[in-house]
Design a protein around this motif. Structure first.
Motif, PDB file in Angstrom:
ATOM      1  N   PRO A 287      70.950  47.720  33.299  1.00 17.57           N
ATOM      2  CA  PRO A 287      69.622  48.106  33.858  1.00 17.57           C
ATOM      3  C   PRO A 287      69.333  49.386  33.715  1.00 17.57           C
ATOM      4  O   PRO A 287      70.260  50.328  33.652  1.00 17.57           O
ATOM      5  CB  PRO A 287      69.541  47.499  35.271  1.00 17.57           C
ATOM      6  CG  PRO A 287      71.021  47.440  35.749  1.00 17.57           C
ATOM      7  CD  PRO A 287      71.779  47.252  34.313  1.00 17.57           C
ATOM      8  N   ASP A 318      63.731  45.554  36.840  1.00 12.92           N
ATOM      9  CA  ASP A 318      63.975  46.156  35.720  1.00 12.92           C
ATOM     10  C   ASP A 318      63.517  45.490  34.395  1.00 12.92           C
ATOM     11  O   ASP A 318      63.468  44.296  34.329  1.00 12.92           O
ATOM     12  CB  ASP A 318      65.334  46.709  35.439  1.00 12.92           C
ATOM     13  CG  ASP A 318      65.568  47.637  34.385  1.00 12.92           C
ATOM     14  OD1 ASP A 318      65.389  48.919  34.654  1.00 12.92           O
ATOM     15  OD2 ASP A 318      66.064  47.099  33.258  1.00 12.92           O
ATOM     16  N   ASP A 321      65.864  42.832  32.937  1.00 13.20           N
ATOM     17  CA  ASP A 321      66.199  41.477  33.796  1.00 13.20           C
ATOM     18  C   ASP A 321      66.007  40.311  32.939  1.00 13.20           C
ATOM     19  O   ASP A 321      66.965  39.715  32.923  1.00 13.20           O
ATOM     20  CB  ASP A 321      65.239  41.432  34.958  1.00 13.20           C
ATOM     21  CG  ASP A 321      65.559  42.788  36.248  1.00 13.20           C
ATOM     22  OD1 ASP A 321      66.561  43.241  35.968  1.00 13.20           O
ATOM     23  OD2 ASP A 321      64.951  42.640  37.163  1.00 13.20           O
TER      24      ASP A 321
END
Length: 363
Positions: A287, A318, A321
């Motif tokens: 991330p 993020d 994800d």
């Protein structure tokens, strides 16, 4: 051979004649079927300064997800903490028939590192055993840790199973297993002088072979930025099958993690399993940096937990994800991959894998 569960086997240098591997014990992979998951209820405000109340929804969602496929054992200090935990879990609609509380006080919540390390035996009649590694809160960083250090033996006593004591410091997050004799770890953690300065690398390898029942150790180097454990492998590289790993990589060459993760990837590519086979490597993105109070936190999608029916993955609000969830889903076609927001949890410098420890089942 019968073993009295009240007897604690004490090793010293990894050559103890009654070490677990000599008796047929081994540490299964996390993707092996579980009997249960063990947790220590979070209560230490200093681990989430100014944020501890905000972590309970995500933590309770984690428990509720686990309870859909296995028993969940939760350690609490007393009846008051149990009542508070129940209130949180009811809100998350957890199946409380699957939750068992144990009044075992702890200093902190990181059960992966202070909890029991469960072993199975090649001979099912021998039953399970526990390895009670020493615990010093990642190099004496966060005293006190005396209550945490008692947990494995307490669990062994209530389950009436043997408890082996190797006599060295070891944390569950520092190692990962394929269940077929291979363990992966990092030099930054296991060879750190704040753990076992009295032991050489060779001695540590021998102890791990004897007490985890492994044959091969694969060594990576360093961990990610912000990891106060000195480089736990469960933020880096995880076995998802006997010969497949997922490993985090950083695409931004200016990022502090770029070079470290690039070197770890190159090492993984060079490793060979005992049969000469190379690892099947799946790259997992990192991330974007998660920063709170000017501190970069060790946010990593690799800190997922493999449960019986689900794989629970930390997410960080993020752009990567969904990509990470899709990649992990491809590694577990027989399990449902669930992302749970870890934005507040990670302020404690760990996530779902750090918080949990599996108890394997006999198949």
């Amino acid at each position: 051979m019968e073993i009295d569960p009240k007897f604690n086997f004490k090793g010293n240098s990894g050559s103890d004649p009654v070490c677990p591997s000599a008796l047929g014990y081994f540490f299964p992979a996390e993707f092996h079927k579980h009997e249960a998951t063990w947790l220590s209820w979070p209560h230490k405000e200093a681990s989430w300064p100014g944020k501890i109340e905000s972590i309970y929804p995500a933590y309770s969602e984690f428990v509720a997800c686990l309870a859909k496929g296995e028993k969940v054992n939760i350690m609490v200090a007393d009846a008051a903490m149990q009542t508070f935990a129940c209130e949180q879990l009811y809100r998350a609609e957890a199946d409380m028939n699957q939750v068992v509380f144990h009044h075992f006080p702890t200093n902190d919540a990181w059960c992966r590192d202070h909890g029991p390390s469960f072993l199975l035996n090649q001979d099912k009649e021998m039953g399970k055993a526990i390895v009670d590694w020493g615990y010093n809160a990642w190099g004496n960083k966060y005293p006190p840790y005396d209550l945490d250090n008692l947990i494995p033996e307490k669990v062994a006593l209530i389950l009436k199973i043997p408890c082996f004591k190797p006599g060295i410091i070891m944390e569950g997050g520092s190692v990962d297993f394929n269940g077929k004799g291979t363990l992966i770890t990092t030099e930054a953690c296991l060879l750190n002088p704040n753990r076992n300065p009295q032991h050489s690398r060779e001695e540590i390898e021998n102890i791990l072979r004897d007490y985890y029942g492994v044959r091969q150790l694969l060594w990576l180097k360093d961990g990610i930025i912000g990891d106060d454990t000195d480089g736990h492998v469960d933020d880096l590289t995880r076995f998802v099958s006997e010969n497949k790993v997922v490993t985090v990589v950083e695409s931004d060459k200016k990022d502090e993690n770029y070079q470290v993760l690039k070197e770890n990837l190159e090492m993984l590519q060079a490793f060979r399993l005992p049969d000469g086979q190379s690892l099947d490597i799946v790259e997992l993105p990192m991330p974007s940096p998660v920063i709170y109070e000017n501190t970069r936190l060790p946010a990593s999608y690799a800190n997922f937990y493999i449960a019986n029916k689900h794989v629970i993955v930390p997410t960080f609000r993020d752009k990567n994800d969904e990509k990470a969830l899709d990649i992990i889903s491809g590694c577990f076609p027989d399990r449902k991959v669930v992302g749970i927001d870890s934005w507040d949890l990670i302020w404690g410098l760990g996530s779902f894998h750090c918080l949990s420890q599996q108890e394997p089942a006999y198949l």
